[in-house]
Design an enzyme around this catalytic site. Sequence first.
Site, short mmCIF file in Angstrom:
data_model
loop_
_atom_site.label_atom_id
_atom_site.label_comp_id
_atom_site.label_asym_id
_atom_site.label_seq_id
_atom_site.Cartn_x
_atom_site.Cartn_y
_atom_site.Cartn_z
N TYR A 25 0.79 -1.23 0.00
CA TYR A 25 0.00 0.00 0.00
C TYR A 25 0.83 1.29 0.00
CZ TYR A 25 -3.56 -3.44 1.12
OH TYR A 25 -4.37 -4.54 1.08
N HIS A 99 -8.67 2.33 -5.70
CA HIS A 99 -7.83 1.41 -4.93
C HIS A 99 -6.37 1.77 -5.15
CE1 HIS A 99 -11.23 -1.21 -4.06
NE2 HIS A 99 -11.61 -1.01 -5.30
O1 CA2 Z 1 -5.60 -1.08 -2.69
C1 CA2 Z 1 -6.53 -0.59 -2.02
O2 CA2 Z 1 -6.69 0.61 -1.88
C2 CA2 Z 1 -7.47 -1.52 -1.28
O3 CA2 Z 1 -8.80 -0.97 -1.33
C3 CA2 Z 1 -7.01 -1.62 0.15
C4 CA2 Z 1 -7.74 -2.68 0.96
C5 CA2 Z 1 -7.79 -4.02 0.26
O4 CA2 Z 1 -8.64 -4.90 0.97
C6 CA2 Z 1 -8.29 -3.87 -1.15
O5 CA2 Z 1 -8.16 -5.13 -1.77
C7 CA2 Z 1 -7.49 -2.88 -1.95
C8 CA2 Z 1 -7.10 -2.90 2.31
C9 CA2 Z 1 -6.85 -1.65 3.07
C10 CA2 Z 1 -6.03 -2.01 4.25
O6 CA2 Z 1 -5.21 -0.93 4.53
C11 CA2 Z 1 -4.06 -1.19 5.16
C12 CA2 Z 1 -3.19 -0.14 5.28
C13 CA2 Z 1 -1.99 -0.33 5.88
C14 CA2 Z 1 -1.67 -1.56 6.39
C15 CA2 Z 1 -2.55 -2.59 6.31
C16 CA2 Z 1 -3.76 -2.41 5.68
#
Ligand code: CA2
Length: 143
Positions: A25, A99
Amino acid sequence: MGVPAIHILNGPNLDLLGQREPHIYGHTTLAEIESMCRDAARGDLVFAQTNTESEMIDMIHAARESAGGIIINPAGWSFRSIAIFDALRTFEGPIIELHLSNIHARDPAHRHSLISPAATAVIAGLGAAGYPVAVQAIYGLIR
Ligand code: CA2
């Protein structure tokens, strides 16, 4: 009429951006992303994040009253929330689903968004840079 307001809504765990899993991310925090969006915005901007699904639905309802367009990163709700899909369907303006990662290149659990049929456009895989791109683009989608 003035420049319409844009609401940018962020779903669960995005408050942890920049602190965990930077290989997926990125290193940019949500506060830094907000600042990038404010620099790109031409008018009023609401920027919010919630870890609570009902609060996200309330935010979408609030956008019905005051937003010309919505940019939403539904995060984990993308793959399971019919309730968020239903709420977005009630919004009459453009919706950009955003995303950070390219969800199409990920594991099967992160590949199929239930939200996309409610979206006008989808941006995925540009990292934090996708947010100001979405801000710039949404003004062109608002009638
Ligand atoms: O890529 C993206 O923006 C997502 O929407 C992020 C989601 C994921 O489930 C989607 O598949 C794609 C997850 C967000 C979790 O955010 C975190 C940030 C930092 C560390 C861990 C998780």
